[in-house]
Design a protein around this motif. Sequence first.
Motif, PDB file in Angstrom:
ATOM      1  N   VAL A   1       0.725  -1.197  -0.026  1.00  4.61           N
ATOM      2  CA  VAL A   1      -0.109  -0.065   0.053  1.00  4.61           C
ATOM      3  C   VAL A   1       0.960   0.940   0.065  1.00  4.61           C
ATOM      4  N   ILE A   2       0.723   2.088  -1.035  1.00  6.08           N
ATOM      5  CA  ILE A   2       1.454   3.180  -1.337  1.00  6.08           C
ATOM      6  C   ILE A   2       0.628   4.376  -1.135  1.00  6.08           C
ATOM      7  N   PRO A   3       1.185   5.400  -0.159  1.00  9.58           N
ATOM      8  CA  PRO A   3       0.281   6.628  -0.085  1.00  9.58           C
ATOM      9  C   PRO A   3       0.574   7.645  -1.168  1.00  9.58           C
ATOM     10  N   SER A   4      -0.185   8.161  -1.649  1.00  9.27           N
ATOM     11  CA  SER A   4      -0.128   9.345  -2.504  1.00  9.27           C
ATOM     12  C   SER A   4      -0.593  10.497  -2.131  1.00  9.27           C
ATOM     13  N   PRO A   5       0.319  11.874  -2.038  1.00  6.34           N
ATOM     14  CA  PRO A   5      -0.470  12.816  -1.281  1.00  6.34           C
ATOM     15  C   PRO A   5      -1.452  13.425  -2.088  1.00  6.34           C
ATOM     16  N   VAL A   6      -2.344  13.937  -1.128  1.00  3.06           N
ATOM     17  CA  VAL A   6      -3.732  14.883  -1.429  1.00  3.06           C
ATOM     18  C   VAL A   6      -3.407  16.226  -1.363  1.00  3.06           C
ATOM     19  N   ASP A   7      -3.618  16.888  -2.547  1.00  6.99           N
ATOM     20  CA  ASP A   7      -3.539  18.621  -2.300  1.00  6.99           C
ATOM     21  C   ASP A   7      -5.133  19.073  -2.279  1.00  6.99           C
ATOM     22  N   ARG A   8      -5.491  20.501  -2.691  1.00 10.42           N
ATOM     23  CA  ARG A   8      -6.569  20.903  -2.503  1.00 10.42           C
ATOM     24  C   ARG A   8      -7.559  20.353  -3.943  1.00 10.42           C
ATOM     25  N   LYS A   9      -6.847  19.830  -4.677  1.00 10.84           N
ATOM     26  CA  LYS A   9      -7.708  19.260  -5.858  1.00 10.84           C
ATOM     27  C   LYS A   9      -7.809  17.495  -5.673  1.00 10.84           C
ATOM     28  N   GLY A  10      -7.379  17.081  -4.595  1.00 11.94           N
ATOM     29  CA  GLY A  10      -7.571  15.656  -4.740  1.00 11.94           C
ATOM     30  C   GLY A  10      -6.176  14.955  -4.817  1.00 11.94           C
ATOM     31  N   LEU A  11      -6.182  13.679  -5.079  1.00 12.11           N
ATOM     32  CA  LEU A  11      -5.047  12.869  -5.459  1.00 12.11           C
ATOM     33  C   LEU A  11      -4.292  13.292  -6.687  1.00 12.11           C
ATOM     34  N   LYS A  12      -3.073  13.445  -6.875  1.00 10.70           N
ATOM     35  CA  LYS A  12      -2.357  13.954  -7.944  1.00 10.70           C
ATOM     36  C   LYS A  12      -1.852  12.768  -8.885  1.00 10.70           C
ATOM     37  N   PRO A  13      -2.374  12.784 -10.099  1.00 13.87           N
ATOM     38  CA  PRO A  13      -2.233  11.635 -11.011  1.00 13.87           C
ATOM     39  C   PRO A  13      -0.812  12.017 -11.803  1.00 13.87           C
ATOM     40  N   GLY A  14       0.096  10.968 -12.082  1.00 17.96           N
ATOM     41  CA  GLY A  14       1.129  11.238 -13.166  1.00 17.96           C
ATOM     42  C   GLY A  14       1.998  10.039 -13.128  1.00 17.96           C
ATOM     43  N   ASP A  15       3.275  10.318 -13.249  1.00 17.70           N
ATOM     44  CA  ASP A  15       4.347   9.165 -13.224  1.00 17.70           C
ATOM     45  C   ASP A  15       4.467   8.573 -11.799  1.00 17.70           C
ATOM     46  N   ASN A  16       4.030   9.121 -10.701  1.00 20.24           N
ATOM     47  CA  ASN A  16       4.259   8.726  -9.517  1.00 20.24           C
ATOM     48  C   ASN A  16       3.340   7.335  -9.328  1.00 20.24           C
ATOM     49  N   LEU A  17       2.334   7.197 -10.154  1.00 20.78           N
ATOM     50  CA  LEU A  17       1.438   6.070 -10.070  1.00 20.78           C
ATOM     51  C   LEU A  17       1.980   4.876 -11.158  1.00 20.78           C
ATOM     52  N   ALA A  18       3.098   5.016 -11.907  1.00 21.81           N
ATOM     53  CA  ALA A  18       3.557   4.057 -12.343  1.00 21.81           C
ATOM     54  C   ALA A  18       4.003   2.811 -11.591  1.00 21.81           C
ATOM     55  N   GLY A  19       3.701   1.609 -11.915  1.00 19.83           N
ATOM     56  CA  GLY A  19       3.913   0.127 -11.301  1.00 19.83           C
ATOM     57  C   GLY A  19       2.679   0.009 -10.440  1.00 19.83           C
TER      58      GLY A  19
ATOM     59  N   LEU B   1      -6.227  11.329 -14.619  1.00 20.54           N
ATOM     60  CA  LEU B   1      -6.277  10.149 -13.728  1.00 20.54           C
ATOM     61  C   LEU B   1      -6.634   9.091 -14.584  1.00 20.54           C
ATOM     62  N   LEU B   2      -7.789   9.245 -15.556  1.00 24.89           N
ATOM     63  CA  LEU B   2      -8.185   8.165 -16.339  1.00 24.89           C
ATOM     64  C   LEU B   2      -6.957   7.835 -17.555  1.00 24.89           C
ATOM     65  N   GLU B   3      -6.191   9.179 -17.901  1.00 24.65           N
ATOM     66  CA  GLU B   3      -5.233   9.019 -18.784  1.00 24.65           C
ATOM     67  C   GLU B   3      -4.055   8.247 -18.047  1.00 24.65           C
ATOM     68  N   ALA B   4      -3.840   8.396 -17.041  1.00 27.82           N
ATOM     69  CA  ALA B   4      -2.708   7.908 -16.524  1.00 27.82           C
ATOM     70  C   ALA B   4      -2.839   6.324 -16.279  1.00 27.82           C
ATOM     71  N   ALA B   5      -3.956   5.797 -15.951  1.00 26.78           N
ATOM     72  CA  ALA B   5      -4.658   4.438 -15.702  1.00 26.78           C
ATOM     73  C   ALA B   5      -4.212   3.995 -17.133  1.00 26.78           C
ATOM     74  N   SER B   6      -4.641   4.552 -18.351  1.00 26.31           N
ATOM     75  CA  SER B   6      -4.187   3.871 -19.496  1.00 26.31           C
ATOM     76  C   SER B   6      -2.845   3.707 -19.832  1.00 26.31           C
ATOM     77  N   THR B   7      -2.072   4.893 -19.490  1.00 28.37           N
ATOM     78  CA  THR B   7      -0.625   4.853 -19.868  1.00 28.37           C
ATOM     79  C   THR B   7       0.053   3.923 -19.071  1.00 28.37           C
ATOM     80  N   HIS B   8      -0.176   3.928 -17.675  1.00 27.20           N
ATOM     81  CA  HIS B   8       0.443   2.990 -16.659  1.00 27.20           C
ATOM     82  C   HIS B   8      -0.193   1.764 -16.687  1.00 27.20           C
ATOM     83  N   ASP B   9      -1.219   1.327 -17.166  1.00 27.13           N
ATOM     84  CA  ASP B   9      -1.993   0.329 -17.306  1.00 27.13           C
ATOM     85  C   ASP B   9      -2.312  -0.443 -15.808  1.00 27.13           C
ATOM     86  N   PHE B  10      -3.098   0.627 -14.929  1.00 19.42           N
ATOM     87  CA  PHE B  10      -3.786   0.105 -13.699  1.00 19.42           C
ATOM     88  C   PHE B  10      -5.334   0.310 -13.886  1.00 19.42           C
ATOM     89  N   LEU B  11      -5.773  -0.333 -12.892  1.00 20.02           N
ATOM     90  CA  LEU B  11      -7.339  -0.272 -12.683  1.00 20.02           C
ATOM     91  C   LEU B  11      -7.855   0.902 -11.462  1.00 20.02           C
TER      92      LEU B  11
END
Length: 494
Positions: free
Chosen positions: A241-259, A285-295
Motif C-alpha cells: 500500500v503506497i500513499p499518494s499525497p492529496v492537495d486541494r484538488k485531490g489525488l495528483k495523478p502522473g508518473d508517481n502512479l507507475a507500477g 487520472l483516467l489517462e494515467a490509468a491507460s498509460t501505466h496500465d492500472f485499474l
Amino acid sequence: MLDRYFEQPFDQSASLQHQIQERLIQAILDGALSPVDPLPSSRAFAKTLKVSRNTISIVYERLHQDGFITAKPRRGYFIDENFVREKLNVAPPRRQIGTGTRADFDRFLPRRFTEQLNIAKRADWRRFPYPFIYGQVGRDEISVARWRDCLRRAGTTRHVGTWADDLFDSDDPLLLEQISRRVLPQRGFRAGPDELLITVGAQNAIWMVANLFLAPGRVIHVEDPGYVDARNIFAAQGATVIPSPVDRKGLKPGDNLAGADLVYVTPGHQSPTNITMPMERRLALLEAASTHDFLILEDDYEHELNFVGAQHPTLKALDGTGRVIHVGSLTKPLFPGIRLGFIAADPEVIREIRVLRRLMYRHPSALAQRAMALFLSEGHYDAHIRRHRRGMADKWREMLREIDRQLPDCDLTMTTGGSGVWLALPEGTDAGAVKAEAEARGVLVEDGTPHYLRADAPRNRLRLGFGAIDLAKIAPGIAELKAAIETVRNCPES
C-alpha cells in the motif's frame, strides 16, 4: 410468582404486548410457573398490570400459537410442560480433554486485525450534546415512515416470492432496474444487470474488490490522508500500500502512479478532506490509468452532496476502457444501519465478484433489497435526497461561518459540499489532546492523525462531521471546541 418479572416499569417506546410476552416467556423458561396451575385469568392479570384485558388476551393467544401454553376448556391456559422441557433440553457439557498448555493463537493467526491503526468512534454518541461525528445522519421521520411502509409491503403475499427463497448468487431484478434508472443517471452513466452487483454496503464492496484483485506482490496507491478502513482492507490482502499525497484538488495523478495495479480514490468528496476532484484531474487520472496500465477503484461517497456548482460526472461515466470499478452506497445518506450498496463494473469483473460473494454470504437480504426497490420506485429516495441535501447545505454554510468566526487561527480546507470539514489546528497543537478535551466538554470530533499513512504526517488535523448534529447546536458546539483548543494550547502537557 410472577411479581418479580413485572417489577420494572414498561418501556413507553416499545410495544406493550411484546414486553408482557417476553417477560412471561422468561418466567416460563425460568420455571417460575407451575405446570399444574392455570395462568391468571386475562381479567385478573390485566387488573394486576393495569392494562386492558384485550392486551392480555392477545399475549395469551400468541403464547398458545407458539406452543408455550395450552388451552384447556373451562379451566384456562396452562404451561405446556413437554414443549418447555424440549426448549430447555440442553445436552450436558462434554468432558474436557487435554491437560496441556492453552492454545497459542500467535502461532495460528497469520495476522492480527486488532493491531491495525483505526478510527475509534463512540457507540453512545447520541448522548453527547455536540456530536460532530462523521458517518452518521439525523433521522428523517418522513423517510422512516415511508421505509417502514415499504418493508411492510415487501413482506406481503404479492412480494414474498421475491425474497423467501434462497437467491443463490442473484440480486433482486427490480432493485437492479431501479439503480440503473434512478441512481446511476445522477452519476452520469447507466449499467445493465450484468454490470451491477448488490453488496452489504460500500465497505463490503471495497473488501470484495480488494479480495479479487489484490495479493502479496500487488501494488495499490491510496490517497494520503485517506479512508482508514479501505487502507486496512488492502493491507489485509498482503498488497503493498503506497500513499499518494492529496492537495486541494485531490489525488495528483502522473508518473508517481507507475507500477500500480490498482488506485483507490474518493473523487466525489475525498475522505477525509471532503475535497471534490475537478474535471481536469479526473481526466488526467483516467489517462494515467491507460498509460501505466492500472485499474481504478472509485468510491463515490456522498455524490449527492455538492452545494456549489454543477455535479461532476463520475470517473465511471468518463471511462471508455472498463478500467473503473465504481462503488456506491444506497443507504449511507438514508439509514446507515441498513447496509446496502452496489458495484458497477465491467461484466467480467461482476461475474467474478458474484462468485466471490456467493462464497462469502450468497447475497444481501432479499427482503431489504425488495424494500429498497419499492422505496426507489415510488420516488421516496429522490425526495429524501432532496430534503437531505437542503438540510446538509444549511449545516455546511453554518459550519463554514462559525469556524471562520470563532476559530480564525485554524485553517479550514474549503469544499463544495459533503458532510464534514477538515480542520488544521494552530501549528504544534496536538489533535488527540484536543479531541479528549472536547469530549470532556460534550463535543465529539475526530483526530485526523490515523488517516495518514506516511511517517511524517501532521498531528494537528481534526475532522468534524455535521450530518448528525442539529443546526442550532453547531455554533455553541464550535464555541466549546474553541475552549477545548485554548485549554490544550495553554496546558500543552495535558
